[in-house]
Design an enzyme around this catalytic site. Structure first.
Site, PDB file in Angstrom:
ATOM      1  N   GLY A  71       0.816  -1.243  -0.082  1.00  0.00           N
ATOM      2  CA  GLY A  71       0.017  -0.120  -0.018  1.00  0.00           C
ATOM      3  C   GLY A  71       0.784   1.243  -0.012  1.00  0.00           C
ATOM      4  N   GLU A 115      -3.953  -2.618   6.405  1.00  0.00           N
ATOM      5  CA  GLU A 115      -5.127  -1.895   5.784  1.00  0.00           C
ATOM      6  C   GLU A 115      -5.148  -1.956   4.397  1.00  0.00           C
ATOM      7  OE1 GLU A 115      -2.909   1.431   4.966  1.00  0.00           O
ATOM      8  OE2 GLU A 115      -2.959   0.040   6.910  1.00  0.00           O
ATOM      9  N   ASP A 116      -3.927  -1.892   3.790  1.00  0.00           N
ATOM     10  CA  ASP A 116      -3.623  -1.591   2.308  1.00  0.00           C
ATOM     11  C   ASP A 116      -4.017  -3.189   1.845  1.00  0.00           C
ATOM     12  OD1 ASP A 116      -1.643  -3.014   3.476  1.00  0.00           O
ATOM     13  OD2 ASP A 116      -0.228  -1.204   2.848  1.00  0.00           O
ATOM     14  N   ASN A 117      -3.572  -4.164   2.220  1.00  0.00           N
ATOM     15  CA  ASN A 117      -3.415  -5.416   1.650  1.00  0.00           C
ATOM     16  C   ASN A 117      -4.910  -6.072   1.731  1.00  0.00           C
ATOM     17  OD1 ASN A 117      -3.306  -8.621   2.239  1.00  0.00           O
ATOM     18  ND2 ASN A 117      -1.682  -7.897   0.868  1.00  0.00           N
TER      19      ASN A 117
END
Length: 458
Positions: free
Chosen positions: A225, A269-271
């Protein structure tokens, strides 16, 4: 009953054949990543959107979460002020009005008065992830559907946004809509520290070629991310459960809390956002021909080890099977398997196999570096980079063993416990001898704060 070698010949033959297949399969993946780097990144054409009128392109809201004076912060932020795209706003998010990043942003605002840039101060507590909490003000205030979330330690080319929007609007070869465009990280170190050079070598070689290969095959979500572009309207339909939406309604969404607030409970959170768009909506990702230039900065060897341990432990609790396979993809373990298999099957010299393996691997990795950087490895850092490359290969297995036996991680000075579903919760920041043992995974005694992650799944 005496057993001789011939009694196990069939088993040895099977294992040697399996080992050789694995060895060749990994080399095929590496070469695929190298080919992708050459074909995608050595030519970066200018997007027609760069010279289009404001009304002819979709608006984009750029969200930059800031905290403190990251290395190269001025240049990193300036790279978003100078995007060659006619319709974007820039939202710089800080949690504290005394944050040291604010003077830098204000100076850039005065230098580029034509850019629609805003400073948003204050966070919103939606979960345990401070980055998500920081981003919430920008997420709420963004006036465009397309969001570009880009970390504060990343700098990008001026044509990156236009090319990313192109990729977002172009369907995949299978005809599926692209929900997220991401950029492969390309690290560069501004300091000659041991950890910085190892991390630089890792991200620009081994990580890059595997990342590109996995995304070329595209059988599963694989996103870092550092720089992600997606639509808020898509994000508002998912919640991180990774369960497909079964409703046939055109804009059906998951039950409960959706959108960015739903991902505040995850450290990665990006993944999780990328996986949710992939699995819950059945959409896909794409890579543009740009890189996210990640400024490594001042990183000690301990910092590097701690960072690798953190993300291995996070992945272990999200995708256990894939994480357990990782050691067998590392070059030293792989060449041990391959050389033994070739020796048994064909009588090939183990040492010759090892020599050829590492010579070819170094050639491939330097080729990947050249493709992503746009130039060969500079002579000024050649020997430091090569030393970092060797250290990365040697440390890979010990770091994995260190990481796999524990669940505690440290991020931005705070301690977290990674849960089985990829969520996290705070643990005590008290440092002691026991803390050192817990970090190594040798002690399971833990002291939790009275802070719990609120369940947001239905």
């Amino acid at each position: 009953m005496d057993l001789d070698f011939n009694d196990f010949h069939g088993l040895y033959l099977f294992l040697a054949s399996l080992g050789l297949i694995w060895f060749l399969a990994l080399w095929t993946i590496w070469l695929l990543g190298t080919w992708t780097a050459r074909s995608r990144y050595r030519l970066r054409p200018r997007s027609p959107l760069s010279s289009a009128t404001r009304t002819a392109v979709p608006g984009v809201s750029i969200l930059r979460p800031l905290k403190g004076l990251d290395t190269n912060l001025y240049e990193n932020l300036e790279s978003t002020f100078t995007q060659e795209y006619p319709n974007f706003e820039l939202l710089c998010c800080v949690a504290d009005e005394d944050d040291q990043a604010l003077p830098v942003v204000r100076e850039l605002k005065s230098r580029y008065p034509h850019v629609d840039a805003k400073i948003l101060i204050g966070d919103e507590d939606v979960g345990i992830n401070p980055k998500v909490n920081n981003l919430m003000s920008g997420y709420r205030a963004a006036k465009n559907d397309i969001l570009w979330v880009i970390d504060s330690n990343v700098t990008v080319h001026s044509g990156t946004l236009a090319r990313a929007v192109d990729a977002l609007r172009t369907p995949t070869k299978s005809g599926k809509r692209v929900a997220l465009v991401h950029h492969v990280p390309f690290a560069f170190s501004t300091e000659s520290r041991v950890g910085s050079r190892i991390d630089e070598a890792f991200l620009n070689t081994n990580h890059a070629k595997m990342y590109l290969a996995i995304n070329t095959v595209a059988i599963e979500s694989c996103v870092v991310g550092k720089s992600n572009l997606y639509r808020r309207s898509d994000l508002e339909r998912v919640n991180g459960s990774l369960k497909p939406i079964t409703s046939t309604e055109p804009n059906a969404k998951q039950d409960g809390i959706c959108g960015l607030p739903a991902f505040g409970r995850f450290l990665a959170e990006d993944n999780m956002i990328a996986s949710a768009l992939w699995h819950e909506l059945g959409l896909r990702h794409d890579l543009s021909c740009d890189v996210a230039r990640n400024v490594v900065g001042n990183m000690s060897l301990r910092d590097y080890v701690q960072r690798r341990v953190r993300w291995i432990r996070v992945r272990k609790n999200m995708v256990l099977a894939a994480t357990l396979v990782e050691p067998f993809t590392e070059s030293i373990v792989l060449v041990s398997i391959g050389s033994s298999s070739l020796k048994y099957l064909f009588g090939f010299s183990r040492w010759l196999c090892v020599l050829l393996h590492f010579c070819m691997l170094l050639f491939v990795d330097l080729d990947v570096y050249t493709s992503l950087a746009g130039h060969p490895l500079p002579q000024s850092i050649r020997w430091e980079f090569l030393a970092g490359w060797v250290a990365r290969e040697v440390l890979a297995l010990p770091i994995f063993i260190l990481a796999i036996v524990g669940n505690r991680v440290e991020w931005r000075g705070r301690q977290y416990e990674v849960l089985n579903n990829g969520e996290v919760k705070f643990v005590s920041n008290h440092r002691s001898f026991l803390h050192s043992l817990e970090f190594l995974g040798w002690s399971r005694s833990q002291k939790y704060q009275a802070v719990e992650t609120e369940a947001v799944l239905p």
